[in-house]
Design an enzyme around this catalytic site. Structure first.
Site, mmCIF file in Angstrom:
data_model
loop_
_atom_site.group_PDB
_atom_site.id
_atom_site.type_symbol
_atom_site.label_atom_id
_atom_site.label_comp_id
_atom_site.label_asym_id
_atom_site.label_seq_id
_atom_site.Cartn_x
_atom_site.Cartn_y
_atom_site.Cartn_z
ATOM 1 N N ALA A 1 -6.657 5.330 2.203
ATOM 2 C CA ALA A 1 -6.269 5.451 3.610
ATOM 3 C C ALA A 1 -5.749 4.152 4.236
ATOM 4 O O ALA A 1 -5.315 4.161 5.378
ATOM 5 C CB ALA A 1 -7.457 5.955 4.426
ATOM 6 N N CYS A 2 -5.754 3.070 3.507
ATOM 7 C CA CYS A 2 -5.344 1.770 4.045
ATOM 8 C C CYS A 2 -3.824 1.709 4.250
ATOM 9 O O CYS A 2 -3.060 2.100 3.371
ATOM 10 C CB CYS A 2 -5.805 0.692 3.066
ATOM 11 S SG CYS A 2 -5.109 -0.937 3.351
ATOM 12 N N ASP A 3 -3.386 1.219 5.405
ATOM 13 C CA ASP A 3 -1.953 1.126 5.698
ATOM 14 C C ASP A 3 -1.211 0.213 4.727
ATOM 15 O O ASP A 3 -0.098 0.519 4.303
ATOM 16 C CB ASP A 3 -1.724 0.629 7.129
ATOM 17 C CG ASP A 3 -2.040 1.689 8.170
ATOM 18 O OD1 ASP A 3 -2.068 2.888 7.813
ATOM 19 O OD2 ASP A 3 -2.274 1.325 9.335
ATOM 20 N N MET B 1 -2.037 -0.394 1.692
ATOM 21 C CA MET B 1 -1.969 0.347 0.427
ATOM 22 C C MET B 1 -0.809 1.324 0.454
ATOM 23 O O MET B 1 -0.074 1.465 -0.528
ATOM 24 C CB MET B 1 -3.268 1.123 0.177
ATOM 25 C CG MET B 1 -4.457 0.278 -0.208
ATOM 26 S SD MET B 1 -4.231 -0.638 -1.735
ATOM 27 C CE MET B 1 -3.718 0.631 -2.864
ATOM 28 N N LYS B 2 -0.641 2.014 1.568
ATOM 29 C CA LYS B 2 0.449 2.989 1.687
ATOM 30 C C LYS B 2 1.799 2.297 1.526
ATOM 31 O O LYS B 2 2.696 2.814 0.850
ATOM 32 C CB LYS B 2 0.368 3.709 3.031
ATOM 33 C CG LYS B 2 -0.810 4.667 3.112
ATOM 34 C CD LYS B 2 -0.926 5.293 4.492
ATOM 35 C CE LYS B 2 -2.199 6.108 4.605
ATOM 36 N NZ LYS B 2 -2.451 6.571 5.967
#
Length: 120
Positions: free
Chosen positions: A15-17, A19-20
């Protein structure tokens, strides 16, 4: 063989931005990778030790994140690599992300230019 023709290992939290952004960049550049969500499935001491030995625990431990900031001052005091690894094993969201394992080294954090240079 170029690095990008191997399957790399990407470690982080789904869910980490950041990471996205990293996953989107890797997908757009057709880089093969498998994803290890260390919040969902955990992380082992061996990986954390390797990353800390390579980069220093100060880089691997995400002290800017909410999880670390919520710790009481006693747990944040007198940190060293051993204590930092124990904190990250107990709460993997304290690990800076993403960690991209290139095989011979790792990248911590995401910057498009650093990924591009490493994956030539």
């Amino acid at each position: 063989m170029t690095v990008s023709s191997k399957t790399l290992h990407l470690f982080g939290i789904k869910a980490c931005d950041t990471m996205k952004k990293a996953r989107t960049w890797l997908d757009e550049h057709a880089v093969n990778y498998d994803f290890h969500d260390y919040k969902a499935v955990g992380i082992d001491r061996e990986h954390l030790t390797q990353w800390c030995n390579e980069h220093g625990w100060e880089v691997v431990l995400n002290r800017a994140g909410t999880t670390f900031r919520k710790l009481d001052d006693e747990r944040k005091a007198d940190l060293d690599q051993t204590k930092a690894i124990e904190l990250m094993l107990a709460q993997p969201s304290m690990i800076k992300r993403p960690v991209l394992d290139l095989g011979d080294r790792t990248l911590i954090g995401f910057k498009p230019d650093i990924y591009a240079a490493a994956l030539k």
